[in-house]
Design a protein around this motif. Structure first.
Motif, PDB file in Angstrom:
ATOM      1  N   THR A  24       0.851  -1.200   0.000  1.00  0.00           N
ATOM      2  CA  THR A  24       0.000   0.000   0.000  1.00  0.00           C
ATOM      3  C   THR A  24       0.884   1.247   0.000  1.00  0.00           C
ATOM      4  O   THR A  24       1.100   1.869   1.036  1.00  0.00           O
ATOM      5  CB  THR A  24      -0.948   0.024   1.219  1.00  0.00           C
ATOM      6  N   PRO A  25       1.381   1.634  -1.186  1.00  0.00           N
ATOM      7  CA  PRO A  25       2.294   2.779  -1.261  1.00  0.00           C
ATOM      8  C   PRO A  25       1.678   4.100  -0.808  1.00  0.00           C
ATOM      9  O   PRO A  25       2.393   5.014  -0.435  1.00  0.00           O
ATOM     10  CB  PRO A  25       2.707   2.826  -2.730  1.00  0.00           C
ATOM     11  N   ILE A  26       0.371   4.196  -0.801  1.00  0.00           N
ATOM     12  CA  ILE A  26      -0.274   5.440  -0.376  1.00  0.00           C
ATOM     13  C   ILE A  26       0.015   5.731   1.100  1.00  0.00           C
ATOM     14  O   ILE A  26       0.061   6.882   1.520  1.00  0.00           O
ATOM     15  CB  ILE A  26      -1.803   5.411  -0.661  1.00  0.00           C
ATOM     16  N   ILE A  27       0.270   4.689   1.893  1.00  0.00           N
ATOM     17  CA  ILE A  27       0.596   4.883   3.314  1.00  0.00           C
ATOM     18  C   ILE A  27       1.899   5.655   3.451  1.00  0.00           C
ATOM     19  O   ILE A  27       2.001   6.576   4.266  1.00  0.00           O
ATOM     20  CB  ILE A  27       0.695   3.524   4.051  1.00  0.00           C
ATOM     21  N   VAL A  28       2.892   5.308   2.640  1.00  0.00           N
ATOM     22  CA  VAL A  28       4.170   6.028   2.680  1.00  0.00           C
ATOM     23  C   VAL A  28       3.945   7.486   2.272  1.00  0.00           C
ATOM     24  O   VAL A  28       4.490   8.404   2.894  1.00  0.00           O
ATOM     25  CB  VAL A  28       5.220   5.350   1.770  1.00  0.00           C
ATOM     26  N   LYS A  29       3.142   7.698   1.240  1.00  0.00           N
ATOM     27  CA  LYS A  29       2.838   9.067   0.812  1.00  0.00           C
ATOM     28  C   LYS A  29       2.131   9.833   1.923  1.00  0.00           C
ATOM     29  O   LYS A  29       2.417  11.010   2.159  1.00  0.00           O
ATOM     30  CB  LYS A  29       1.997   9.052  -0.467  1.00  0.00           C
ATOM     31  N   TYR A  30       1.219   9.184   2.616  1.00  0.00           N
ATOM     32  CA  TYR A  30       0.510   9.844   3.720  1.00  0.00           C
ATOM     33  C   TYR A  30       1.476  10.212   4.852  1.00  0.00           C
ATOM     34  O   TYR A  30       1.432  11.334   5.376  1.00  0.00           O
ATOM     35  CB  TYR A  30      -0.611   8.934   4.241  1.00  0.00           C
ATOM     36  N   LEU A  31       2.355   9.297   5.204  1.00  0.00           N
ATOM     37  CA  LEU A  31       3.304   9.541   6.290  1.00  0.00           C
ATOM     38  C   LEU A  31       4.309  10.641   5.944  1.00  0.00           C
ATOM     39  O   LEU A  31       4.845  11.295   6.837  1.00  0.00           O
ATOM     40  CB  LEU A  31       4.039   8.254   6.665  1.00  0.00           C
ATOM     41  N   THR A  32       4.539  10.857   4.652  1.00  0.00           N
ATOM     42  CA  THR A  32       5.469  11.906   4.231  1.00  0.00           C
ATOM     43  C   THR A  32       4.745  13.191   3.821  1.00  0.00           C
ATOM     44  O   THR A  32       5.376  14.113   3.297  1.00  0.00           O
ATOM     45  CB  THR A  32       6.359  11.416   3.069  1.00  0.00           C
ATOM     46  N   GLY A  33       3.440  13.254   4.038  1.00  0.00           N
ATOM     47  CA  GLY A  33       2.684  14.470   3.737  1.00  0.00           C
ATOM     48  C   GLY A  33       2.281  14.632   2.293  1.00  0.00           C
ATOM     49  O   GLY A  33       1.806  15.687   1.884  1.00  0.00           O
ATOM     50  N   ARG A  34       2.432  13.580   1.498  1.00  0.00           N
ATOM     51  CA  ARG A  34       2.082  13.645   0.084  1.00  0.00           C
ATOM     52  C   ARG A  34       0.753  12.980  -0.217  1.00  0.00           C
ATOM     53  O   ARG A  34       0.414  12.743  -1.376  1.00  0.00           O
ATOM     54  CB  ARG A  34       3.200  13.021  -0.749  1.00  0.00           C
ATOM     55  N   ALA A  35      -0.033  12.678   0.815  1.00  0.00           N
ATOM     56  CA  ALA A  35      -1.379  12.116   0.643  1.00  0.00           C
ATOM     57  C   ALA A  35      -2.233  12.591   1.807  1.00  0.00           C
ATOM     58  O   ALA A  35      -1.723  12.987   2.854  1.00  0.00           O
ATOM     59  CB  ALA A  35      -1.325  10.592   0.592  1.00  0.00           C
ATOM     60  N   ARG A  36      -3.526  12.571   1.580  1.00  0.00           N
ATOM     61  CA  ARG A  36      -4.473  12.970   2.619  1.00  0.00           C
ATOM     62  C   ARG A  36      -5.600  11.960   2.700  1.00  0.00           C
ATOM     63  O   ARG A  36      -5.792  11.146   1.788  1.00  0.00           O
ATOM     64  CB  ARG A  36      -5.045  14.358   2.337  1.00  0.00           C
TER      65      ARG A  36
END
Length: 167
Positions: free
Chosen positions: A24-36
Motif C-alpha cells: 500500500t504505497p499510499i501509506i508512505v505518501k501519507y506519512l510523508t505528507g504527500r497524501a491525505r
C-alpha cells in the motif's frame, strides 16, 4: 536474552514496514505528507450498465489537496480498474458540471479502513473526460437530477451507463 528479543522486534518491525510500503504505497505518501484522507464513503448506490456495483464507492471532497480552496467534488472510486482502462477514480465537479479523471493510477488512490486516501498528484492533475487530446475524447452526457447523477464512460471500446443514487 534481552538483546535477542530486541533484535527480533526491530527486524520484525522493519519487515512489516517494508511489506506495508510495497503493498500500500499510499501509506508512505501519507506519512510523508504527500497524501491525505478524504474520508469515509457517502451513502450511495452505484450502477454501471444497470448492475449494482457494490465494490464502487462514492466520496465527497469539499476542498483542494492543501485545504485552501473550496471544492464541490464527488469522487467515484472504481475498485476493479481493469474494466475501466486502468482509471481508478472519476471526479465529478458539481459546480462546473464536468466529469474528470486524475492523471494518476491506483497508487494515488486507495481505500484503507473504509477511508479514501488521495495523493497530492492524484488530487492536483485532473483531465476532463471530453478533452480530445488527453481525455477520453467523448461527451459523457453528465446529468444531475436531484440526488441522481448519470453519465457515460468509455472503456475497452464500450460505452458504460453510470447511475449514482445518493441517499
Amino acid at each position: 536474552m534481552l538483546k535477542k528479543l530486541l533484535k527480533f522486534f526491530v527486524i520484525s518491525f522493519i519487515v512489516i514496514s517494508v511489506i506495508i510500503m510495497f503493498s500500500t504505497p499510499i501509506i508512505v505518501k501519507y506519512l510523508t505528507g504527500r497524501a491525505r484522507i478524504v474520508g469515509k464513503p457517502a451513502q450511495a448506490e452505484i450502477f454501471i450498465d444497470e448492475k449494482e456495483k457494490s465494490d464502487a464507492k462514492l466520496f465527497i471532497s469539499n476542498s483542494n489537496f492543501e485545504g485552501t480552496q473550496k471544492r464541490d467534488y464527488l469522487i467515484l472510486y472504481l475498485d476493479d480498474v481493469k474494466d475501466y482502462n486502468g482509471i481508478p477514480v472519476l471526479i465529478i465537479d458539481k459546480e462546473h458540471k464536468v466529469l474528470m479523471f486524475p492523471n494518476s493510477g491506483k497508487e494515488d488512490y486507495d481505500i484503507i479502513f473504509k477511508n479514501l486516501f488521495q495523493s497530492d498528484s492524484g488530487a492536483n492533475v485532473m483531465i476532463p473526460v471530453n478533452n480530445k487530446v488527453k481525455g477520453l475524447g467523448f461527451e459523457p452526457d453528465l446529468i444531475f437530477e436531484d440526488k441522481v447523477i448519470k453519465f457515460k464512460i468509455s472503456a475497452e471500446n464500450k460505452i458504460y451507463d453510470v447511475t449514482i443514487n445518493i441517499s
